[in-house]
Design an enzyme around this catalytic site. Structure first.
Site, PDB file in Angstrom:
ATOM      1  N   SER A  27      37.644 -44.554  -5.976  1.00  0.00           N
ATOM      2  CA  SER A  27      37.734 -44.362  -7.416  1.00  0.00           C
ATOM      3  C   SER A  27      36.365 -43.952  -7.939  1.00  0.00           C
ATOM      4  O   SER A  27      35.326 -44.228  -7.323  1.00  0.00           O
ATOM      5  CB  SER A  27      38.200 -45.642  -8.117  1.00  0.00           C
ATOM      6  OG  SER A  27      37.285 -46.704  -7.880  1.00  0.00           O
ATOM      7  N   VAL A  33      41.696 -42.093  -6.024  1.00  0.00           N
ATOM      8  CA  VAL A  33      42.211 -41.383  -4.851  1.00  0.00           C
ATOM      9  C   VAL A  33      43.061 -42.345  -4.025  1.00  0.00           C
ATOM     10  O   VAL A  33      42.652 -43.476  -3.749  1.00  0.00           O
ATOM     11  CB  VAL A  33      41.067 -40.835  -3.976  1.00  0.00           C
ATOM     12  CG1 VAL A  33      41.635 -40.046  -2.802  1.00  0.00           C
ATOM     13  CG2 VAL A  33      40.147 -39.945  -4.801  1.00  0.00           C
ATOM     14  N   ASP A 149      29.353 -30.622 -10.626  1.00  0.00           N
ATOM     15  CA  ASP A 149      29.077 -32.040 -10.367  1.00  0.00           C
ATOM     16  C   ASP A 149      28.622 -32.236  -8.920  1.00  0.00           C
ATOM     17  O   ASP A 149      29.125 -33.112  -8.209  1.00  0.00           O
ATOM     18  CB  ASP A 149      30.318 -32.887 -10.661  1.00  0.00           C
ATOM     19  CG  ASP A 149      29.982 -34.368 -10.832  1.00  0.00           C
ATOM     20  OD1 ASP A 149      28.799 -34.689 -11.088  1.00  0.00           O
ATOM     21  OD2 ASP A 149      30.897 -35.206 -10.699  1.00  0.00           O
TER      22      ASP A 149
END
Length: 508
Positions: A27, A33, A149
């Protein structure tokens, strides 16, 4: 990743009538996930990521579908980007996408690292970024993708029998979508992880690949030193805004005086951290050029072949067991094998135990040229519908190109099980070369290494085979492996064609 966590209460059951969710495995800021089984593919494990946002309108769904489609298309182009298979919206309105399940380590768990590992991993990260920045061609239009990111937590490192360590970049294109749902604008607004954000990203300005290069610079600094280039008083937005816009990054030599970095690498990292995009490297190709030159200097390339001793009549690897050094010239081509260019596996019964070998027949001139080649091994195993192992050996040279030596082993055959057991026990195998021309004598023996990860996998596959019930569908499994073989070839060659080669000269 936490593999022991349970599924969140709000996410249960069968997703999209296809994915059986099993457990939460990770997470973060973008979502959670889950490990799942793809029941349409016989329970193949996949990873399903649910994003934190929910859809408010139809346009948001359309934009998510577009970003997911671009990300999926991108993942098919590069070995270094996690492969995306599917996407959709759950009954609760949560967007999700489905990707390959990868059992590896986060890059953040490997920091700091020595220079050789840094060069190997950074180069792979750059190859993935370069592929994205070059864009996806859809209906004749190029769509460049910026990650937005880049950080160690979004880089997965896995053991790999070819590369040693294989990099996979996670969440490509998703940051842009998250940004959109927060700002209702696909091009502007801030989203990312503050320590790694470029100044222009913090401004909410239009960004391009140079923003990822800035984030890469922060990450490279951290990979080598274990620290970030700045250390603001707080972790709030304002403190990081000030650091990225107005404060010079620390010097690597100040943070880690023990590091003896090439000046060229230090300059590269500092150039990536420039405040203005125009002052940074303008594309990933510029960074790769520097990394390539550093790798050549340090000889940190793919595994080099073993040197051979010279003899006017034959050549052999220096690390051969005594029985092969003394007896290999007397080996005779089996009478039950045709006189043609073929390869087949066979066990050698020696005082050292059963040694795995590949017997191959090639024209004499071809053998002479291939002595100079690098040697690579790769294994692929499937259990269904029939346990079958694909054993790939590649003799590679940039000028000559690849020489592929594939073998398909029916793992229900006890002799093949013994052969694979020999691979795991000795950690290497031998390529015994016979000339196509008469008298078809053995003129060369090569030695090819199998790394520990490969050996562990082979042991596991032998154990799996023994637990399976009898099957008579070997032909079907061989057909499936042949299809995979074509894809594997392109992946290996993609890497080799981009990698500088170091070859140890040998003679025959």
């Amino acid at each position: 990743m936490n593999h022991s966590a349970f599924i969140s209460p709000h996410i249960t059951g069968l997703l999209a009538n296809r994915y059986q969710l099993k457990q939460l495995i990770g997470s973060g800021g973008m979502g959670e996930v889950f490990l799942a089984d793809d029941i349409l593919l016989g329970g193949t494990p996949v990873a399903v990521k649910f994003l934190t946002q929910t859809f408010c309108n139809e346009k948001m769904q359309q934009d998510f579908a577009r970003e997911a489609m671009l990300s999926a298309a991108l993942s098919q182009k590069s070995l270094h980007i996690v492969r995306a298979y599917d996407y959709g919206v759950s009954a609760e309105g949560k967007p999700f996408y489905v990707m390959e399940y990868l059992n590896g380590k986060s890059l953040k768990d490997l920091i700091p690292m020595p220079l050789p590992k840094f060069l190997t991993l950074t180069r792979q990260i750059c190859l993935g970024l370069q592929c994205a920045h070059q864009g996806i061609n859809i209906d004749g239009k190029i769509y460049p993708l910026v990650h937005r990111d880049i950080k160690p937590a979004n880089i997965l490192v896995m053991p790999d029998p070819i590369l040693g360590k294989l990099i996979k970049i996670l969440d490509f294109g998703i940051a842009k979508f998250i940004n959109y749902t927060n700002t209702v604008n696909t091009n502007r607004g801030f989203n990312g992880t503050l320590p790694y954000c470029s100044p222009e990203q913090l401004e909410g300005s239009e960004i391009d690949g140079r923003s990822d290069i800035y984030s890469l610079g922060v990450m490279m600094f951290e990979m080598l030193t274990g620290a970030k280039p700045w250390q603001p008083e707080t972790d709030f937005f304002g403190a990081w805004y000030k650091a990225h816009h107005f404060e010079a990054p620390k010097e690597i030599t100040t943070v880690s005086p023990q590091l003896k970095l090439p000046q060229q690498l230090n300059h590269l990292i500092m150039a990536c951290l420039e405040k203005k995009p125009g002052d940074r490297p303008q594309n990933i190709a510029e960074i790769l050029k520097v990394l390539d030159s550093l790798e050549k200097l340090s000889c940190q390339t793919l595994p080099t072949p073993l040197a051979s001793t010279y003899n006017p009549h034959f050549a052999m690897s220096a690390d051969l067991p005594p029985v092969l050094k003394t007896n290999f010239a007397t080996l005779i081509w089996p009478q039950n094998k045709p006189i043609q260019e073929i390869v087949f596996p066979q066990l050698l019964d020696t005082p050292q135990g059963n040694l795995a070998a590949l017997w191959l027949m090639l024209p004499k001139q071809e053998i002479k040229k291939r002595v100079l080649c690098q040697r690579y091994s790769h294994f692929v195993f499937i259990t269904s519908p029939h346990p079958m192992l694909l054993w790939i050996t590649l003799l590679y040279n940039q000028e000559l190109g690849p020489k592929w030596l594939p073998c398909y082993l029916d793992m229900q055959n006890t002799q093949n099980q013994e052969l694979v057991h020999g691979l795991t026990e000795y950690g290497r195998y031998f390529l015994i070369c016979f000339t196509l021309e008469a008298p078809h004598s053995c003129v060369t023996v090569f030695s090819s290494h199998i790394n520990n990860t490969q050996r562990q996998r082979l042991k596991l596959w032998i154990d799996q085979t023994k637990s399976l019930s009898h099957s008579d569908q070997a032909l079907m499994s061989k057909t499936l492996l042949k299809q995979q073989y074509k894809q594997i070839q392109s992946q290996i060659l993609e890497h080799l064609s981009a990698k500088p080669q170091v070859v140890v000269a040998n003679s025959i």
